[in-house]
Motif scaffolding. Sequence first.
Motif, mmCIF file in Angstrom:
data_model
loop_
_atom_site.group_PDB
_atom_site.id
_atom_site.type_symbol
_atom_site.label_atom_id
_atom_site.label_comp_id
_atom_site.label_asym_id
_atom_site.label_seq_id
_atom_site.Cartn_x
_atom_site.Cartn_y
_atom_site.Cartn_z
ATOM 1 N N ALA A 117 0.848 -1.197 0.000
ATOM 2 C CA ALA A 117 0.000 0.000 0.000
ATOM 3 C C ALA A 117 0.875 1.236 0.000
ATOM 4 O O ALA A 117 1.970 1.238 0.571
ATOM 5 C CB ALA A 117 -0.907 0.018 1.213
ATOM 6 N N MET A 118 0.394 2.356 -0.648
ATOM 7 C CA MET A 118 1.134 3.602 -0.754
ATOM 8 C C MET A 118 0.219 4.772 -0.457
ATOM 9 O O MET A 118 -0.974 4.755 -0.758
ATOM 10 C CB MET A 118 1.720 3.766 -2.171
ATOM 11 N N ASN A 119 0.795 5.830 0.191
ATOM 12 C CA ASN A 119 0.103 7.108 0.371
ATOM 13 C C ASN A 119 1.081 8.223 0.049
ATOM 14 O O ASN A 119 2.146 7.984 -0.521
ATOM 15 C CB ASN A 119 -0.485 7.219 1.782
ATOM 16 N N ALA A 120 0.735 9.448 0.460
ATOM 17 C CA ALA A 120 1.605 10.581 0.155
ATOM 18 C C ALA A 120 2.943 10.492 0.867
ATOM 19 O O ALA A 120 3.941 11.066 0.418
ATOM 20 C CB ALA A 120 0.894 11.890 0.528
ATOM 21 N N ALA A 121 3.002 9.746 1.999
ATOM 22 C CA ALA A 121 4.244 9.606 2.740
ATOM 23 C C ALA A 121 5.187 8.600 2.096
ATOM 24 O O ALA A 121 6.387 8.616 2.367
ATOM 25 C CB ALA A 121 3.972 9.212 4.180
ATOM 26 N N GLY A 122 4.642 7.705 1.290
ATOM 27 C CA GLY A 122 5.491 6.714 0.655
ATOM 28 C C GLY A 122 4.882 5.336 0.735
ATOM 29 O O GLY A 122 3.781 5.123 1.248
ATOM 30 N N PRO A 123 5.600 4.324 0.255
ATOM 31 C CA PRO A 123 5.065 2.954 0.285
ATOM 32 C C PRO A 123 5.284 2.298 1.645
ATOM 33 O O PRO A 123 6.257 2.565 2.351
ATOM 34 C CB PRO A 123 5.894 2.252 -0.799
ATOM 35 N N GLY A 124 4.316 1.434 1.975
ATOM 36 C CA GLY A 124 4.455 0.643 3.185
ATOM 37 C C GLY A 124 5.227 -0.629 2.908
ATOM 38 O O GLY A 124 5.794 -0.834 1.824
ATOM 39 N N TYR A 125 5.306 -1.505 3.891
ATOM 40 C CA TYR A 125 6.001 -2.770 3.732
ATOM 41 C C TYR A 125 5.169 -3.737 2.917
ATOM 42 O O TYR A 125 3.930 -3.709 2.931
ATOM 43 C CB TYR A 125 6.316 -3.381 5.096
ATOM 44 N N TYR A 126 5.820 -4.625 2.158
ATOM 45 C CA TYR A 126 5.125 -5.653 1.389
ATOM 46 C C TYR A 126 4.518 -6.672 2.342
ATOM 47 O O TYR A 126 5.031 -6.935 3.440
ATOM 48 C CB TYR A 126 6.095 -6.359 0.440
ATOM 49 N N SER A 127 3.400 -7.239 1.863
ATOM 50 C CA SER A 127 2.750 -8.295 2.644
ATOM 51 C C SER A 127 3.535 -9.585 2.509
ATOM 52 O O SER A 127 4.502 -9.669 1.736
ATOM 53 C CB SER A 127 1.322 -8.500 2.150
ATOM 54 N N ASP A 128 3.125 -10.613 3.267
ATOM 55 C CA ASP A 128 3.721 -11.927 3.091
ATOM 56 C C ASP A 128 3.354 -12.492 1.731
ATOM 57 O O ASP A 128 2.340 -12.117 1.132
ATOM 58 C CB ASP A 128 3.261 -12.870 4.206
ATOM 59 N N THR A 129 4.158 -13.429 1.214
ATOM 60 C CA THR A 129 3.971 -13.970 -0.137
ATOM 61 C C THR A 129 2.935 -15.073 -0.130
ATOM 62 O O THR A 129 2.964 -15.983 0.718
ATOM 63 C CB THR A 129 5.294 -14.515 -0.683
ATOM 64 N N ALA A 130 1.998 -15.020 -1.118
ATOM 65 C CA ALA A 130 0.976 -16.052 -1.310
ATOM 66 C C ALA A 130 1.366 -16.918 -2.500
ATOM 67 O O ALA A 130 1.973 -16.436 -3.461
ATOM 68 C CB ALA A 130 -0.389 -15.425 -1.534
ATOM 69 N N ILE A 131 1.015 -18.253 -2.451
ATOM 70 C CA ILE A 131 1.381 -19.208 -3.494
ATOM 71 C C ILE A 131 0.109 -19.784 -4.086
ATOM 72 O O ILE A 131 -0.840 -20.135 -3.358
ATOM 73 C CB ILE A 131 2.259 -20.344 -2.932
ATOM 74 N N CYS A 132 0.098 -19.950 -5.458
ATOM 75 C CA CYS A 132 -1.054 -20.522 -6.154
ATOM 76 C C CYS A 132 -0.542 -21.364 -7.311
ATOM 77 O O CYS A 132 0.385 -20.966 -8.021
ATOM 78 C CB CYS A 132 -1.983 -19.412 -6.648
ATOM 79 N N MET A 133 -1.160 -22.583 -7.553
ATOM 80 C CA MET A 133 -0.754 -23.510 -8.610
ATOM 81 C C MET A 133 -1.851 -23.581 -9.655
ATOM 82 O O MET A 133 -3.016 -23.870 -9.340
ATOM 83 C CB MET A 133 -0.490 -24.892 -8.029
ATOM 84 N N THR A 134 -1.490 -23.338 -10.961
ATOM 85 C CA THR A 134 -2.458 -23.460 -12.053
ATOM 86 C C THR A 134 -2.590 -24.921 -12.461
ATOM 87 O O THR A 134 -1.640 -25.699 -12.346
ATOM 88 C CB THR A 134 -2.007 -22.636 -13.250
#
Length: 1152
Positions: free
Chosen positions: A786-803
Amino acid sequence: MGTADNRLYWCKSILERRSQSEQKMVTFSVFKVIEENGVRRVVVLPHSTEFHPSNHPSMHPPPPHVPHYMHHHPALIPHPHQVYAPVTGTGDIPPQFIPQHPPPPHVFADQESRSPHGRSNFSHRDERTLKVHERLQKRLKERQVGGQKDKPNSPPSSPHKSHSVSPTNVQNGYGKGQAGCGTGTATGPVKLKPSGKARSSPPVDAEAGDSDSETKLLQELLSGIGKPVVSEIREKSIVLSWNPPSISVEGESNTDQLPASCTYEVTLSNSGKSGKFKVVYLGEETTVTISELRPATDYHVRVAAICNSVKGSISEVASFTTEISKPDAPAPPKLISRTKNSLSLQWKAPNDGGSKISSYLLEWDEGKQSPFKECYFGHQKQYKLTKLSPSIGYTFRLAAKNDIGLSDFGETVQYYTAGSVPSAPDPPRLIRAGVTWMSLEWSRPSGVSCDESITYILEMEDESSGYGFKAKYNGDELACTLKNLRRSTSFNCRVFACNSEGKSNPSEVVKYCTCPDKPGPPSKPSIKGKVHANSLKILWDPPKDNGGSEITKYVLELSEGLNENNWDMVYNGPVREHVCDHLKPGTWYRLRVYCISNGGQSQVSEVLAVQTAAVIPGTCQPIRLSGKPKARELALRWAPPVVDGGSAITEYSVEIGEPGWDDQRLVYRGPELECVVGSLLPGKMYSFWIKAANKVGYGPRSERTDISTAAAPPDQCNIPVATCKTATCIQVHWECPPSNGSEITEFRLEFGGMEGSMQVIYCGPALSYEVKALTPATAYYCRVQAMNAAGPGYYSDTAICMTPASVPAAVSVLQLIDEDQLENVLPSPSTCLAIQWEEPCCHGSEVIGYNIEYGDKQIAGVNKVTSAIIEDLQPDTAYRIRVQAINSIGAGPFSHSIKAKTKPLPPEPPHLECAVFSYQSLKLKWGDGPSKALNTNSTQYTLQMEDKFGRFVSVYSGPCHTYKVQRLNESSTYNFRIQAYNDAGEGPFSEVYTFTTTKSPPPPLKAPRVQMLEENTCEITWEALQPMKGDAIVYTLQIIIGRETEQVYKGPGTSFRLTNFQTNCEYRFKVCAGRQYRDAAGMQELYGPYSPTVPFSSQRQEPTSSSTETTVDFTKVNKETLTDEQFAALIVAGFAVVSILFAFVIQYFVIK
């Protein structure tokens, strides 16, 4: 077995032997040395040593009771010039038997066996030696067994106890010189003091006697050397050769018993056979060149053999006389007396080279430094030259002559005739004067020639010293520099001129003065009174040495800083004090002073360093923001004050407050120029002040600075939710995190097939995103930010998906295979195409086959391969081909299509015909194409011709439709055939075509010759040709009158008479040869080219004094007109030049 057994040591063998069955060395190398009370006894025993090939070591290990290595005394170490003394008594031992290496072990072996060609001859010669050897061998074996029982590890006694031998050049009682030199030194024999106790031992005396017997045998063997042979006798060198020593025992030569290390000593004498001989060579060669001899001199030479320090008897003396030669170069002639007009010379006779000197040749340069000329030739040894010029140098050289020839010239020498005393020179002139030196110059006296050698004496007087004139220079130069003079002093100078006759009168006396010196440096400046912040007063003392002149002014210089080298002049005048103002507070200054007089500028004085008083610093500049503001801290920076008050800034004080409030608090104090203020609130305004301090105190505060903090970025998002919609599509959802005081403007979604290499695929305000065009049966990773005028926040944890799995992907690489890339040849390039492709992605299910589509939707199925050959196609037809992969789920999409075209059928051979027949070439033509090759035509042709062996050989291969076969024989039949080929392959050969060359015309004739016979008759002749292959030759003669041509003769003759021609007319004749032959049509004629024309003119001559007859003079015309062939060649050359110019213009101005 006593103490003497511990003193046994051994050394290597001294002789070699060989046998028929095996190679061995026969040596006298077993030495038994017994030391008792300082007296040594030596016994030499013969024994056989096995010959070792090159791949086996040649040295044997020592016996058990002798160490592997023994340190010898330095006097016993081998030396390049070994010194030995002869044995003079029973108690003396020759030092040549001092051992140098451990003995071989086989000295204890059985010595009874002997080779019939080895030592047996020697043993038969002296049976007493063999008995002594057997008796001593038995005693040695007994002592060996006893010594091993008593003291198996007892080393032999050191040879250091033996008497040392004086290291002089003495060998067998005779002096030995250096090898190759012509001188030597002879000394008496060196004797050792005998010991009486040693003589009282009978067993040892017997052993010493046996050793002497062996030495005598070796010496007798070496004494068998023959008389040397002298060859190649020259003036100063000869070649001397000799045979190795040999003795005859029972009719056989014994030269094989000599070792390889035998050396020879050659001695030479020029004072008779009984005179003193000198050693001129010492080495192992049997042929040497002796040089540095004297010509026409009787010499006597002899040679002696030396082996292991045993010297044999001297050979028979060989005598020879060197050849005579021309004399040596004589020494330069010496001057006996001289006058103004004469020189008397005398010389000594050089070495005459064996022939009496008959005359001498004296040459000179006539005093002109010109090439030498003869001035005397005769047998006298002195000569007087007269009628010479005074004071002139003459150069001489001398040579001697005998019956052989003239010698080389000796060194040149120069002598001068006498002269008169020179006149008084002009007074010296001053070039330049210094403080302690003075440069003077003068001229040569008048009336003196340029070649006369003149020297000069310069005298100088210092009036203040009272010593009068003294010589300061004596030489032949016309200038000099006098040094070490007194400064600022006047000197009287005069000069004398001298030659070989004496000294001239002095010149006039002149007076010159040296310059004053630079003054010394003034004293170090000092401070007068108190040092203020902006001024100070300086004073100094005059220099101790003014350099001989008064000081005119002083210069005061000032430099700011202690390390700067920029000096500014602040005062210039005669006063010795000055007030320096407009200075900076608290600043270091350096001051120095120098003075100026008539002698120049002095050195600077010592430097005075002083610092002005300091004050408080000035106002600091306002605080500035360092970088971007943060939500909870601010990075501040500032610059030091412009005025530091003359003292370094020690610290800064930073205060903070809120706008509208009077309360301020200290947030930083220190020496740095930046700080970070933390614990602040995001998005709020703050006020800051700063002040600086030095050692005096704090300065005033700066102006206020208002700075606002920044907003904070959002918090970390929760893990997103990924849902598979299809095998190639995934739906990703996420939630909105806290905004931390600033509204969230967008979200960033990173997506990828590997966790470490994800890429941003979406940026926007939405809370979900659909990812398409994915690969089936593949794992994908995603995270959101997520980002606002102050800058970007930290990335979330990684999600995995198999096609899920799906049909195979489309084939990406499909290409046509050329014939040269195939291992097997195509059945028919016109009806087959070879293709290959790369296996596509299987999408989770293995590929089981492929479908190939070509032509009108024709599909051919193949197994799991990546190449195929499509057959049964139409020749020269284009096809679109594409491939489709199949797995267990179904068939995937078709690949991109490629265009391929089958090759046409091989071409048929064209019709071959002969376009141009010639007597040595045939121009053949086939097909309907152009004569030259075109790039668009892919069909090419191979033309073959039958040789004399019935084989067809290719004469041309290419795309052209014509070819000219050259170098053929006239009237000959040739067979040809042709074949066409293109990309489809080679076609069949055509039928055999037969063509025949024509007969060759006769060669062109030379221009005919015209000869006037009578008044109105001339004869034209030309060269005759031989019949050509039996065909007769006929000739045609044409006459050219103006532009008209007329044939006047045709026949086999080689001449024709022309009559009744007009006078004063110009004619030209030309002739050609014709070949007559018979064919089916009858008699034919083949003419060659015409010869060059020969012009002539007929003129009527004027009647002479006594004749009235009119004659016609026939002459050649000097200026010839152009023939038809020359005119045609000129036209062709002009056309070629124009064509080249047009091609150049098109190339550089049109194409480029």
